[in-house]
Design a protein around this motif. Structure first.
Motif, PDB file in Angstrom:
ATOM      1  N   THR A  21     -11.379  47.474  31.543  1.00  0.00           N
ATOM      2  CA  THR A  21     -12.251  48.718  32.058  1.00  0.00           C
ATOM      3  C   THR A  21     -13.639  48.244  32.261  1.00  0.00           C
ATOM      4  O   THR A  21     -13.991  48.586  33.334  1.00  0.00           O
ATOM      5  CB  THR A  21     -12.465  49.781  30.868  1.00  0.00           C
ATOM      6  N   LEU A  22     -13.983  47.305  31.587  1.00  0.00           N
ATOM      7  CA  LEU A  22     -15.555  46.875  32.014  1.00  0.00           C
ATOM      8  C   LEU A  22     -15.294  46.025  33.010  1.00  0.00           C
ATOM      9  O   LEU A  22     -16.415  45.905  33.811  1.00  0.00           O
ATOM     10  CB  LEU A  22     -16.103  46.318  30.523  1.00  0.00           C
ATOM     11  N   LEU A  23     -14.525  45.206  33.229  1.00  0.00           N
ATOM     12  CA  LEU A  23     -14.057  44.291  34.446  1.00  0.00           C
ATOM     13  C   LEU A  23     -14.035  45.199  35.576  1.00  0.00           C
ATOM     14  O   LEU A  23     -14.730  44.788  36.546  1.00  0.00           O
ATOM     15  CB  LEU A  23     -12.931  43.539  34.098  1.00  0.00           C
ATOM     16  N   TYR A  24     -13.644  46.270  35.517  1.00  0.00           N
ATOM     17  CA  TYR A  24     -13.604  47.175  36.753  1.00  0.00           C
ATOM     18  C   TYR A  24     -14.917  47.677  37.055  1.00  0.00           C
ATOM     19  O   TYR A  24     -15.360  47.677  38.350  1.00  0.00           O
ATOM     20  CB  TYR A  24     -12.512  48.515  36.360  1.00  0.00           C
ATOM     21  N   VAL A  25     -15.659  47.989  36.189  1.00  0.00           N
ATOM     22  CA  VAL A  25     -16.884  48.457  36.181  1.00  0.00           C
ATOM     23  C   VAL A  25     -17.946  47.470  36.946  1.00  0.00           C
ATOM     24  O   VAL A  25     -18.486  47.729  37.741  1.00  0.00           O
ATOM     25  CB  VAL A  25     -17.662  48.995  34.878  1.00  0.00           C
ATOM     26  N   ALA A  26     -17.682  46.149  36.438  1.00  0.00           N
ATOM     27  CA  ALA A  26     -18.577  45.089  37.089  1.00  0.00           C
ATOM     28  C   ALA A  26     -17.966  44.835  38.346  1.00  0.00           C
ATOM     29  O   ALA A  26     -19.020  44.670  39.288  1.00  0.00           O
ATOM     30  CB  ALA A  26     -18.022  43.825  36.327  1.00  0.00           C
ATOM     31  N   THR A  27     -16.946  44.931  38.808  1.00  0.00           N
ATOM     32  CA  THR A  27     -16.248  44.830  40.141  1.00  0.00           C
ATOM     33  C   THR A  27     -16.749  45.705  41.156  1.00  0.00           C
ATOM     34  O   THR A  27     -17.299  45.689  42.108  1.00  0.00           O
ATOM     35  CB  THR A  27     -14.689  44.853  40.275  1.00  0.00           C
TER      36      THR A  27
END
Lengths: 428, 75
Positions: free
Chosen positions: A10-16
């Motif tokens: 989920t945090l990887l999505y936010v960063a992307t």
């Protein structure tokens, strides 16, 4: 939930999303309303398709709609129909709005109203009324975002922190790249949502029935709970009048971000081509809603219907898919909240503060970019942290507010004799 | 003197207008009452199938509309 993978994904999505949003600027100056507000009227049909589609598929699709399927049944499909009708509305009105906007340099809905009725006061009034509806919608989506982070972190990210985290992320790329950030991030979010919804839906069907067909789910519902397959639904409260009025009110709610999306198109033809194919995107709703139906027999004692997909995923799906569900749901809520925040800031600056304070275009553009911060952190954040009422009812209140400006649009496109005073009376 | 309402000005325009109205009527009461039955079609509830039929009918009508608009050069 013990695994860290769902939160990491989920945090990887936010960063992307943040990276895509920041890069969307591509060295352009954002100090004009035309650029920050409507991306220099440059968007092609594919970007516009995904922009409008992802903007209209919200946290409601991933949480509220399955929750309604779980608690009420097929009544939830009024959403699919009204979204298809919104495409018809975009096909007919979008090109007219674009031509009117391009001719007179409009970047907001309220500016078009002010010009049509030769009344800056009416423009300001419309901007304020629409701002209330838009803020309600953004609050709803922000609550959804924060809830996802809360669940994906196993409670380690409290709601207040989730609200601030999501709003801060949006603030950074919205300030930097404006409507271009919304276009690029929505395109990414739109594809992500479609993939995640079908992956989660098919996996859930397989785990519940052993096959990949929807029939297994609905045959069981038909045998055990047939009241979920018709109106007025399992609770007996989803009448034909609810269905009909919800569709009509929703399809004629010309929310400001929709207007901004139309004006971001590179041509009137682009809008028509995007609108034509828009209903095809709404196949995204079906698999998520089916998970809600699976919950009827798999999770009969659920305390909160809105959580049915998340609860089912955490109990039956692999952690990677749970993480993707978190990312997809967060994508849905962020892709819907950011256009509303952007349009409130744009319209309040352009249609309320500029005429009131007699500001120049350049100053108004700078003000619009800065105004997202107080709107997000002084209005939306406190309201979202307070977590008011049911998600669906907040959505309907927001749409109801927006429909108050409908007389202005009827006068713009269908009723040449409509007057300023008539429209004001309609709003009041 | 200004017209009272903006209405289509060609036969094709009227055809599209009628198709749009028919699509909207297909999704609301009383039509929706006729498909409000607890039967399954292709494994899905009839109301769900009807919803998706309307959605894809909207695409078909807009495709026809695009041809008409582009043929008549109404841009």
């Amino acid at each position: 939930m013990s695994s860290a993978w769902p939160l990491v994904i989920t945090l990887l999505y936010v960063a992307t999303a943040m990276l895509i949003g920041l890069r969307a600027r591509a060295g352009r100056s954002m100090n004009s309303l035309e650029e920050w507000g409507v991306a220099g009227r440059s968007m092609g049909p594919v970007t516009l398709y995904l922009l409008i589609a992802a903007g209209s598929v919200s946290a409601y699709t991933f949480m509220g709609a399955p929750g309604w399927a779980y608690s009420k049944g097929v009544a939830v499909f009024y959403v699919a129909i009204y979204l298809a009708y919104l495409a018809l509305v975009a096909w007919y009105f979008g090109p007219k709005v674009w031509q009117f906007g391009e001719q007179f340099g409009h970047v907001t809905q309220a500016s078009a109203i002010a010009d049509r009725y030769q009344s800056p006061a009416l423009g300001a009034l419309s901007a304020l009324v629409m701002a209330v509806g838009s803020v309600a919608y953004a609050v709803l989506q922000t609550i959804g975002s924060a809830y996802i982070l809360f669940v994906m972190s196993g409670g380690q990210i409290p709601v207040w922190l989730g609200v601030l985290l999501v709003l801060a992320c949006i603030a950074v790329y919205l300030y930097a790249s404006g409507q271009r950030a919304i276009g690029r991030t929505n395109a990414f979010q739109g594809v992500l949502m479609l993939v995640v919804a079908w992956a989660v839906g098919l996996w859930a069907i397989h785990s519940a029935t052993g096959g990949l067909s929807f029939a297994g789910v609905f045959e069981r519902i038909a045998a055990e709970h047939p009241e979920f397959l018709t109106l007025p639904g399992a609770g007996g409260d989803m009448s034909f009048s609810f269905w009909t009025t919800s569709i009509i009110v929703s399809m004629f709610s010309f929310m400001p971000p929709v207007w901004t999306q139309w004006m971001s198109a590179s041509s009137a033809r682009t809008i028509r081509r995007s609108a034509t194919w828009l209903p095809t995107y709404y196949v995204v709703i079906l698999p998520m809603v089916v998970v809600g139906f699976i919950g009827i027999f798999s999770l009969p004692e659920l305390a909160r219907a809105d959580t049915v997909v998340l609860e089912y995923a955490m109990q039956h799906l692999p952690v990677v898919l749970v993480g993707l569900l978190g990312a997809g749901t967060l994508a849905a809520s962020m892709s819907s909240s950011e256009p509303f925040i952007h349009s409130v800031s744009l319209s309040v600056s352009k249609d309320v503060l500029q005429p009131l304070l007699k500001l120049s275009e350049g100053t108004t553009a700078k003000l619009a970019r800065l105004l997202i911060l107080p709107i997000m952190f002084l209005v939306i954040a406190p309201l979202a942290i307070a977590e008011p009422g049911s998600l669906v009812m907040i959505l309907l209140v927001g749409l109801g507010f927006a429909s108050q400006v409908l007389p202005a649009f009827i006068g713009m496109f269908l009723w040449p004799r409509a007057s300023r005073l008539g429209v004001m009376a309609g709003i009041f | 003197m200004r017209r009272f309402l903006v209405l289509p000005t060609s036969r094709a325009g009227w055809g599209l207008f009628i198709a749009f109205v028919a699509l909207v009527l297909a999704g609301i009461w009383p039509v929706i009452g006729w498909v409000n039955r607890a039967t399954l079609v292709m494994g899905l509830p009839l109301l769900v199938v009807w919803s998706y039929v309307i959605m894809f009918a909207c695409v078909a009508v807009m495709l026809v509309g695009n041809r008409i608009v582009e043929r008549d050069d109404h841009e």
